[in-house]
Write a protein that holds these residues in place. Structure first.
Motif, PDB file in Angstrom:
ATOM      1  N   ASN A 129      -3.115  -1.451 -11.436  1.00  0.00           N
ATOM      2  CA  ASN A 129      -2.280  -0.443 -10.796  1.00  0.00           C
ATOM      3  C   ASN A 129      -0.853  -0.515 -11.346  1.00  0.00           C
ATOM      4  OD1 ASN A 129      -1.051  -2.635  -9.482  1.00  0.00           O
ATOM      5  ND2 ASN A 129      -2.279  -2.379  -7.644  1.00  0.00           N
ATOM      6  N   ALA A 130       0.056   0.222 -10.714  1.00  0.00           N
ATOM      7  CA  ALA A 130       1.441   0.282 -11.197  1.00  0.00           C
ATOM      8  C   ALA A 130       2.117  -1.086 -11.163  1.00  0.00           C
ATOM      9  CB  ALA A 130       2.229   1.297 -10.377  1.00  0.00           C
ATOM     10  N   GLY A 175      -4.667   6.106  -9.486  1.00  0.00           N
ATOM     11  CA  GLY A 175      -3.472   5.276  -9.565  1.00  0.00           C
ATOM     12  C   GLY A 175      -3.647   4.041 -10.427  1.00  0.00           C
ATOM     13  N   ILE A 176      -4.438   4.176 -11.503  1.00  0.00           N
ATOM     14  CA  ILE A 176      -4.741   3.017 -12.340  1.00  0.00           C
ATOM     15  C   ILE A 176      -4.554   3.327 -13.826  1.00  0.00           C
ATOM     16  CG2 ILE A 176      -6.367   2.009 -10.700  1.00  0.00           C
ATOM     17  CD1 ILE A 176      -8.636   3.106 -12.534  1.00  0.00           C
ATOM     18  N   TYR A 177      -4.478   2.234 -14.607  1.00  0.00           N
ATOM     19  CA  TYR A 177      -4.493   2.331 -16.061  1.00  0.00           C
ATOM     20  C   TYR A 177      -5.603   1.412 -16.564  1.00  0.00           C
ATOM     21  CZ  TYR A 177      -2.353  -2.293 -16.436  1.00  0.00           C
ATOM     22  OH  TYR A 177      -2.118  -3.643 -16.358  1.00  0.00           O
ATOM     23  N   ILE A 231       1.784   6.686 -11.168  1.00  0.00           N
ATOM     24  CA  ILE A 231       1.372   5.775 -12.236  1.00  0.00           C
ATOM     25  C   ILE A 231       1.717   6.324 -13.621  1.00  0.00           C
ATOM     26  CG2 ILE A 231      -1.019   6.623 -12.269  1.00  0.00           C
ATOM     27  CD1 ILE A 231      -0.187   2.946 -12.814  1.00  0.00           C
ATOM     28  N   ASP A 280       0.828  -1.212   0.000  1.00  0.00           N
ATOM     29  CA  ASP A 280       0.000   0.000   0.000  1.00  0.00           C
ATOM     30  C   ASP A 280       0.859   1.258   0.000  1.00  0.00           C
ATOM     31  OD1 ASP A 280      -2.335  -1.475  -0.033  1.00  0.00           O
ATOM     32  OD2 ASP A 280      -2.686  -1.307   2.127  1.00  0.00           O
ATOM     33  N   LEU A 334       2.427   1.709  -3.476  1.00  0.00           N
ATOM     34  CA  LEU A 334       1.454   2.186  -4.461  1.00  0.00           C
ATOM     35  C   LEU A 334       1.083   3.647  -4.211  1.00  0.00           C
ATOM     36  CD1 LEU A 334      -0.803  -0.967  -4.879  1.00  0.00           C
ATOM     37  CD2 LEU A 334       0.809  -0.010  -6.550  1.00  0.00           C
ATOM     38  N   ASN A 335       1.156   4.081  -2.960  1.00  0.00           N
ATOM     39  CA  ASN A 335       0.870   5.483  -2.649  1.00  0.00           C
ATOM     40  C   ASN A 335       1.964   6.421  -3.136  1.00  0.00           C
ATOM     41  OD1 ASN A 335      -1.671   5.218  -1.482  1.00  0.00           O
ATOM     42  ND2 ASN A 335      -0.831   4.802   0.537  1.00  0.00           N
TER      43      ASN A 335
END
Length: 92
Positions: free
Chosen positions: A66-67, A54-56, A16, A8, A11-12
């Motif tokens: 996510n990344a 934070g997504i594609y 991205i 977490d 990802l923070n």
């Protein structure tokens, strides 16, 4: 094993659009970025990166995430290897 809390945190701090931008060209489109999908052949960009989430997501081939998921997919890596690669990028 990588703890969920560490994932977490990673990802923070992961940006991205920078992660994806290392592999494909992105152009700003409002609050998002668009580009040609690296996962399938296309001429019109259907690949969207949403920094606020934070997504594609590719609306052509339906791949998204996510990344970490992006690195897994583009580099053909497992979860642990992709997480470590992303952590190295951000000196985490």
């Amino acid at each position: 094993m990588i703890s969920p809390a560490s994932i977490d945190q990673l990802l923070n701090i992961a940006v991205i659009e920078d992660v994806v931008g290392d592999y494909i060209g992105l152009k700003r489109a409002g609050s998002r970025y668009k580009g040609v999908c690296p996962f399938h052949d296309e001429k019109t960009p259907s690949f969207v990166v949403t920094p606020s989430l934070g997504i594609y997501k590719c609306f052509g081939c339906q791949k998204g995430g996510n990344a970490i998921g992006f690195i897994m997919e583009i580099e053909n890596l497992g979860f642990t290897e992709a997480t470590r690669q992303l952590a190295r990028k951000y000196s985490f």
